[in-house]
Design a protein around this motif. Structure first.
Motif, PDB file in Angstrom:
ATOM      1  N   GLN A 195       8.517  18.036 -15.837  1.00 51.52           N
ATOM      2  CA  GLN A 195       8.266  18.958 -16.944  1.00 51.52           C
ATOM      3  C   GLN A 195       9.474  19.867 -17.141  1.00 51.52           C
ATOM      4  N   ARG A 196       9.673  20.258 -18.371  1.00 51.85           N
ATOM      5  CA  ARG A 196      10.748  21.224 -18.708  1.00 51.85           C
ATOM      6  C   ARG A 196      12.063  20.783 -18.062  1.00 51.85           C
ATOM      7  N   THR A 197      12.490  19.590 -18.430  1.00 54.65           N
ATOM      8  CA  THR A 197      13.665  19.008 -17.792  1.00 54.65           C
ATOM      9  C   THR A 197      14.884  19.915 -17.894  1.00 54.65           C
ATOM     10  N   GLU A 198      15.698  19.820 -16.851  1.00 57.95           N
ATOM     11  CA  GLU A 198      16.961  20.573 -16.784  1.00 57.95           C
ATOM     12  C   GLU A 198      18.100  19.570 -16.629  1.00 57.95           C
ATOM     13  N   GLN A 199      19.303  19.998 -16.944  1.00 55.59           N
ATOM     14  CA  GLN A 199      20.437  19.080 -16.862  1.00 55.59           C
ATOM     15  C   GLN A 199      20.626  18.563 -15.431  1.00 55.59           C
ATOM     16  N   GLY A 200      20.282  19.381 -14.468  1.00 52.82           N
ATOM     17  CA  GLY A 200      20.393  18.968 -13.068  1.00 52.82           C
ATOM     18  C   GLY A 200      19.427  17.868 -12.672  1.00 52.82           C
ATOM     19  N   ASP A 201      18.459  17.580 -13.540  1.00 53.20           N
ATOM     20  CA  ASP A 201      17.520  16.484 -13.251  1.00 53.20           C
ATOM     21  C   ASP A 201      18.130  15.125 -13.576  1.00 53.20           C
ATOM     22  N   SER A 202      19.265  15.120 -14.234  1.00 51.56           N
ATOM     23  CA  SER A 202      19.908  13.848 -14.579  1.00 51.56           C
ATOM     24  C   SER A 202      20.252  13.089 -13.306  1.00 51.56           C
ATOM     25  N   ALA A 203      19.733  11.892 -13.196  1.00 53.05           N
ATOM     26  CA  ALA A 203      19.886  11.100 -11.977  1.00 53.05           C
ATOM     27  C   ALA A 203      19.259   9.738 -12.203  1.00 53.05           C
ATOM     28  N   MET A 204      19.400   8.890 -11.201  1.00 47.29           N
ATOM     29  CA  MET A 204      18.653   7.627 -11.170  1.00 47.29           C
ATOM     30  C   MET A 204      17.414   7.875 -10.321  1.00 47.29           C
ATOM     31  N   TYR A 205      16.267   7.536 -10.853  1.00 48.91           N
ATOM     32  CA  TYR A 205      15.007   7.685 -10.123  1.00 48.91           C
ATOM     33  C   TYR A 205      14.558   6.300  -9.673  1.00 48.91           C
TER      34      TYR A 205
ATOM     35  N   ASN B 250       0.798  -1.212   0.000  1.00 40.70           N
ATOM     36  CA  ASN B 250       0.000   0.000   0.000  1.00 40.70           C
ATOM     37  C   ASN B 250       0.838   1.273   0.000  1.00 40.70           C
ATOM     38  N   ARG B 251       2.118   1.144   0.309  1.00 42.24           N
ATOM     39  CA  ARG B 251       2.978   2.331   0.270  1.00 42.24           C
ATOM     40  C   ARG B 251       3.893   2.280  -0.936  1.00 42.24           C
ATOM     41  N   LEU B 252       4.095   3.445  -1.535  1.00 39.72           N
ATOM     42  CA  LEU B 252       4.976   3.563  -2.684  1.00 39.72           C
ATOM     43  C   LEU B 252       5.813   4.828  -2.527  1.00 39.72           C
ATOM     44  N   TYR B 253       7.106   4.697  -2.782  1.00 42.27           N
ATOM     45  CA  TYR B 253       8.052   5.789  -2.548  1.00 42.27           C
ATOM     46  C   TYR B 253       8.813   6.093  -3.836  1.00 42.27           C
ATOM     47  N   TRP B 254       9.129   7.364  -4.014  1.00 46.91           N
ATOM     48  CA  TRP B 254      10.038   7.783  -5.085  1.00 46.91           C
ATOM     49  C   TRP B 254      11.273   8.423  -4.448  1.00 46.91           C
ATOM     50  N   TYR B 255      12.442   8.042  -5.008  1.00 48.06           N
ATOM     51  CA  TYR B 255      13.710   8.599  -4.574  1.00 48.06           C
ATOM     52  C   TYR B 255      14.497   9.030  -5.810  1.00 48.06           C
ATOM     53  N   ARG B 256      15.428   9.924  -5.581  1.00 47.98           N
ATOM     54  CA  ARG B 256      16.347  10.321  -6.649  1.00 47.98           C
ATOM     55  C   ARG B 256      17.759  10.122  -6.134  1.00 47.98           C
ATOM     56  N   GLN B 257      18.622   9.586  -7.007  1.00 49.15           N
ATOM     57  CA  GLN B 257      19.991   9.329  -6.603  1.00 49.15           C
ATOM     58  C   GLN B 257      20.936   9.851  -7.670  1.00 49.15           C
ATOM     59  N   THR B 258      21.810  10.750  -7.267  1.00 49.57           N
ATOM     60  CA  THR B 258      22.837  11.238  -8.179  1.00 49.57           C
ATOM     61  C   THR B 258      24.133  10.488  -7.897  1.00 49.57           C
ATOM     62  N   LEU B 259      25.029  10.561  -8.843  1.00 52.46           N
ATOM     63  CA  LEU B 259      26.242   9.742  -8.804  1.00 52.46           C
ATOM     64  C   LEU B 259      27.024   9.977  -7.518  1.00 52.46           C
ATOM     65  N   GLY B 260      27.338   8.902  -6.833  1.00 50.43           N
ATOM     66  CA  GLY B 260      28.162   8.994  -5.637  1.00 50.43           C
ATOM     67  C   GLY B 260      27.426   9.399  -4.380  1.00 50.43           C
TER      68      GLY B 260
ATOM     69  N   PRO C 293      14.464  -1.432 -10.067  1.00 47.70           N
ATOM     70  CA  PRO C 293      15.799  -1.300 -10.664  1.00 47.70           C
ATOM     71  C   PRO C 293      16.180   0.137 -10.985  1.00 47.70           C
ATOM     72  N   GLY C 294      15.201   1.031 -10.945  1.00 53.41           N
ATOM     73  CA  GLY C 294      15.508   2.433 -11.225  1.00 53.41           C
ATOM     74  C   GLY C 294      15.341   2.807 -12.679  1.00 53.41           C
ATOM     75  N   THR C 295      15.117   4.086 -12.898  1.00 57.88           N
ATOM     76  CA  THR C 295      15.129   4.670 -14.245  1.00 57.88           C
ATOM     77  C   THR C 295      16.254   5.697 -14.283  1.00 57.88           C
ATOM     78  N   ARG C 296      17.203   5.477 -15.175  1.00 58.45           N
ATOM     79  CA  ARG C 296      18.315   6.425 -15.284  1.00 58.45           C
ATOM     80  C   ARG C 296      17.964   7.491 -16.307  1.00 58.45           C
ATOM     81  N   LEU C 297      17.882   8.722 -15.860  1.00 63.89           N
ATOM     82  CA  LEU C 297      17.542   9.848 -16.737  1.00 63.89           C
ATOM     83  C   LEU C 297      18.795  10.650 -17.058  1.00 63.89           C
ATOM     84  N   THR C 298      18.991  10.883 -18.329  1.00 64.92           N
ATOM     85  CA  THR C 298      20.067  11.764 -18.785  1.00 64.92           C
ATOM     86  C   THR C 298      19.449  12.904 -19.568  1.00 64.92           C
ATOM     87  N   VAL C 299      19.697  14.109 -19.114  1.00 62.88           N
ATOM     88  CA  VAL C 299      19.174  15.299 -19.791  1.00 62.88           C
ATOM     89  C   VAL C 299      20.340  15.989 -20.493  1.00 62.88           C
ATOM     90  N   LEU C 300      20.227  16.078 -21.798  1.00 63.82           N
ATOM     91  CA  LEU C 300      21.322  16.648 -22.598  1.00 63.82           C
ATOM     92  C   LEU C 300      21.202  18.158 -22.733  1.00 63.82           C
TER      93      LEU C 300
END
Lengths: 115, 109
Positions: free
Chosen positions: A80-90, A30-40, A108-115
């Motif tokens: 929305q309106r992604t920025e380079q700083g949004d690049s991370a593993m979600y 019943n619980r679901l969590y979102w996290y963001r992880q940047t390199l290191g 397993p995560g979703t790896r986002l790369t914003v160019l």
């Protein structure tokens, strides 16, 4: 049940585009969590749902981020309106929230790369 | 100061060595979580504990609530144990997990 799944696993997008990620939790969790992880770094909490209700949001979650869990099962995280700083593993996690101890099971995560 | 501190940040050891990773926290917690993260992002929960000691195979986790300290031990370490080990705590006041920065462990054959 095969655990928490996330889609897509990788996403490359151009700055300014919108992206949406999906998380399918373990059924009946019943619980679901979102996290963001940047390199290191360790994961940073973004938000969590108890069933379909979004109970808590981190200050990290700017207005460009929105999460939903409309039927209390899968969840989507939109940026929305992604920025380079949004690049991370979600990362998404789910739990059965039995009593005070709440083991979270991670996707397993979703790896986002914003160019 | 971070609410959850792990030490060491990096640890390299030879196969067979006894490994200890430490976690200290400064907030009131309801439980502490040890997790393992492999390259590529997969996170696996190892232990969740609120008191005492837990053992699973070659892994042992202990917690001292009064001292706000937990340790993760690996006996007879093996190269497949190489990963990042993360300590995270559930705060008393909410359901958020507060994460340490992780300890990167490399076990050399």
């Amino acid at each position: 049940d095969t655990g928490v799944s996330q889609d897509p696993r990788h996403k490359i997008t151009k700055r300014g585009q919108n992206v949406t990620f999906r998380c399918d939790p373990i059924s009946e969790h019943n619980r679901l969590y979102w996290y963001r992880q940047t390199l290191g770094q360790g994961p940073e909490f973004l938000t969590y749902f108890q069933n379909e209700a979004q109970l808590e949001k981190s200050r990290l979650l700017s207005d460009r981020f929105s999460a939903e869990r409309p039927k209390g099962s899968f969840s989507t995280l939109e940026i929305q309106r992604t920025e380079q700083g949004d690049s991370a593993m979600y990362l998404c996690a789910s739990s059965a929230a039995q009593g005070a101890l709440d083991t979270q099971y991670f996707g397993p995560g979703t790896r986002l790369t914003v160019l | 100061k971070n609410e959850v501190e792990q030490s060491p940040q990096n640890l390299t050891a030879q196969e067979g060595e006894f490994i200890t990773i430490n976690c200290s926290y400064s907030v009131g917690i309801s439980a502490l979580h040890w997790l393992q993260q492999h390259p590529g992002g997969g996170i696996v929960s190892l232990f969740m504990l609120s008191s005492g000691k837990k053992k699973h195979g070659r892994l042992i986790a202990t917690i001292n609530i009064q001292e706000k300290h937990s340790s993760l031990h690996i006996t007879a370490s093996h190269p497949r144990d190489s990963a990042v080990y993360i300590c995270a705590v559930y705060m008393d006041s909410n359901y958020q997990l507060i994460w340490g920065a992780g300890t990167k462990l490399i076990i050399k054959p």
